[in-house]
Design an enzyme around this catalytic site. Structure first.
Site, short mmCIF file in Angstrom:
data_model
loop_
_atom_site.label_atom_id
_atom_site.label_comp_id
_atom_site.label_asym_id
_atom_site.label_seq_id
_atom_site.Cartn_x
_atom_site.Cartn_y
_atom_site.Cartn_z
N ARG A 124 0.78 -1.24 0.00
CA ARG A 124 0.00 0.00 0.00
C ARG A 124 0.82 1.29 0.00
O ARG A 124 1.89 1.34 0.59
CB ARG A 124 -0.92 0.01 1.23
CG ARG A 124 -2.01 -1.03 1.13
CD ARG A 124 -2.84 -1.10 2.42
NE ARG A 124 -3.89 -2.11 2.26
CZ ARG A 124 -3.69 -3.41 2.37
NH1 ARG A 124 -2.51 -3.88 2.67
NH2 ARG A 124 -4.69 -4.26 2.18
N HIS A 149 -0.91 -2.60 -4.51
CA HIS A 149 -0.33 -3.42 -5.57
C HIS A 149 -0.36 -2.75 -6.95
O HIS A 149 -0.74 -3.36 -7.96
CB HIS A 149 -1.03 -4.78 -5.64
CG HIS A 149 -0.86 -5.63 -4.41
ND1 HIS A 149 0.28 -5.60 -3.64
CD2 HIS A 149 -1.68 -6.55 -3.82
CE1 HIS A 149 0.16 -6.48 -2.63
NE2 HIS A 149 -1.02 -7.05 -2.70
N HIS A 223 3.45 -12.81 -5.63
CA HIS A 223 2.32 -12.92 -4.70
C HIS A 223 1.69 -14.32 -4.70
O HIS A 223 0.47 -14.46 -4.72
CB HIS A 223 1.29 -11.85 -5.08
CG HIS A 223 0.40 -11.40 -3.97
ND1 HIS A 223 -0.57 -12.21 -3.42
CD2 HIS A 223 0.34 -10.25 -3.29
CE1 HIS A 223 -1.20 -11.55 -2.47
NE2 HIS A 223 -0.66 -10.34 -2.37
N GLU A 360 5.68 -12.40 0.94
CA GLU A 360 6.06 -11.49 -0.14
C GLU A 360 7.29 -10.69 0.25
O GLU A 360 7.20 -9.80 1.11
CB GLU A 360 4.90 -10.53 -0.44
CG GLU A 360 3.60 -11.20 -0.76
CD GLU A 360 2.40 -10.35 -0.36
OE1 GLU A 360 2.27 -9.21 -0.85
OE2 GLU A 360 1.59 -10.80 0.47
C1 BGC Z 1 -1.96 -7.48 1.19
C2 BGC Z 1 -3.37 -7.80 1.64
C3 BGC Z 1 -4.23 -7.97 0.44
C4 BGC Z 1 -3.65 -9.06 -0.40
C5 BGC Z 1 -4.41 -9.18 -1.69
C6 BGC Z 1 -1.47 -8.64 0.41
O1 BGC Z 1 -0.18 -8.40 -0.04
O2 BGC Z 1 -1.11 -7.18 2.26
O3 BGC Z 1 -3.88 -6.78 2.48
O4 BGC Z 1 -5.54 -8.26 0.77
O5 BGC Z 1 -2.31 -8.81 -0.71
O6 BGC Z 1 -4.52 -10.46 -2.10
#
Ligand code: BGC
Length: 397
Positions: A124, A149, A223, A360
């Site tokens: 974020r 993202h 991810h 991640e």
């Molecule tokens: C975030 C989560 C988010 C997710 C999405 C993660 O990297 O920290 O808050 O919901 O990604 O799939």
């Protein structure tokens, strides 16, 4: 992996388990000799198949990297998405250990970032704004007030150019994408290359590189949602996790870091192997904000760009173990808190909360608004470079 990197990882592992280093090193050298002897017979290979079309007709392909030990990794050119990672358990049974979908339509219409390359800025940025060299940039807000993202159409939703990299004891893919100046509000034309390499030691390595023609910010990660007991087999709450970190970044109610805090005495202390389910339902404010774990850990590591062991994940049922080493300063541990039973995955099973977890490797969330965090600024003439290695093995080896 460079030889000195490999030695660094081995020496880190030895110190983690209180094993005396010379003994561990000798063991590792012996193992490497056995592995080399057993893997020279077969060579790895790369297969390419049709994976459907985007709504505008663009063809999507799935590439499968397979090594000499039959470990394989599936990747599509849409979002650089890792669709599968198939590894043996302690009895040699191969299963897919990442969540995903069977078809491109699901990846396009409802992917909660399964397997993607997240960017230009993974995680974020608060209020979808940052200031660089005195100029304020406004990004696409796609997660409450924040940008997550990379925004509405991040790197996970673009077609990447793929080059196959056949090799001797490894096979790979080089994925390239040019993010134009102004895309999702970010300054600068950014040329990104992500290289996936699978070697015959069951190590899956990701190398990220990027250059820009204007100062910008960048934070790339992968991810995948892991479940070492197998995709679609239930929750990961019984997995044991170790994170090599004394500190983490607590968050506010919108998951933006408020600073850096010690893990001591909190449910965030994973310095010893700990069952993920043990504390996930503690009435801790931080866990409530995340609906479980969804935080960045500040890795205990030298600040020298080397590959250092960040996390270890173990599943006692299958004996599968994953160790992650990275050059990055942080790791986001997310327990799939927003999986809510509405998605059916590639194993034909529906995914519920906690059915997969993400580890991640990254710079810290919202770094552009935290001058005290390691910098995510990339300037013209510089090259962004980070690497992460996923090493799969079992408790039998
Ligand atoms: C975030 C989560 C988010 C997710 C999405 C993660 O990297 O920290 O808050 O919901 O990604 O799939």
């Amino acid at each position: 992996m460079r030889k000195d990197d490999a030695e660094y990882v081995v020496s880190q592992r030895a110190s983690w388990h209180g094993v005396r280093r010379p003994v561990a090193l000798m063991g590792a050298i012996a193992c490497a000799a056995i592995l080399m002897a057993t893997t020279t017979a077969n060579a790895g290979n790369i297969e390419k198949r049709d994976f459907g079309k985007l709504p505008d007709g663009t063809p999507v392909f799935e590439y499968t990297l397979t090594n000499a030990k039959n470990m394989s990794v599936g990747v599509i050119n849409y979002g650089g998405i890792i669709t599968s990672i198939k590894v043996p358990d302690r009895d040699g049974k191969i299963d897919n250990v990442v969540l995903g979908f069977r078809d491109i339509d699901s990846y396009v219409s409802k992917n909660p970032y399964f397997g993607v390359i997240a960017g230009r800025y993974a995680n974020r940025i608060a209020n979808a704004k940052f200031t660089l060299d005195g100029k304020e940039y406004t990004l696409a807000a796609n997660n409450g007030p924040n940008s997550l993202h990379g925004g509405v159409k991040g790197f996970d939703k673009h077609i990447w150019q793929v080059k196959e990299l056949p090799g001797g004891d490894s096979v790979g893919l080089e994925l390239a994408y040019r993010s134009p100046d102004g895309e999702e509000g970010y300054p600068g034309n950014l040329d990104v290359k992500v290289t996936y390499t699978l070697n015959d030691k069951n190590e899956f390595r990701i190398d990220y590189a990027a250059t820009t023609d204007k100062a910008t910010v960048i934070n790339l990660t992968s991810h995948s949602y892991f479940n070492l007991a197998g995709n679609g087999s239930g929750t990961v709450l019984d997995h044991k996790l170790t994170i090599n970190a004394d500190k983490y970044t607590p968050v506010n109610a919108t998951s933006i870091p408020t600073g850096i805090a010690s893990v001591e005495g909190t449910p965030f202390d994973f310095r010893q192997p700990t069952r993920i389910g043990d504390r996930i339902r503690d009435g801790d404010e931080q866990l409530i904000y995340g609906r479980g774990y969804d935080h960045n850990w500040v890795l205990s590591r030298p600040n020298d760009g080397s590959l250092a062991l960040a996390a270890r994940l173990e599943d006692a049922k299958t004996g599968r173990i994953l160790e992650i080493s990275t050059t990055e300063p942080g790791i986001q541990f997310y327990t799939g808190n927003f999986l809510d039973g509405t998605l059916v995955g590639s194993a034909g099973k529906m995914y519920r909360q906690g059915d997969g977890l993400c580890l991640e490797t990254q710079h810290f969330p919202d770094s552009p608004n935290h001058p005290d965090f390691p910098s995510t600024v990339l300037k013209p003439g510089e090259t962004y470079k980070t690497s992460t290695v996923h090493r799969f093995f079992t408790d039998k080896i």
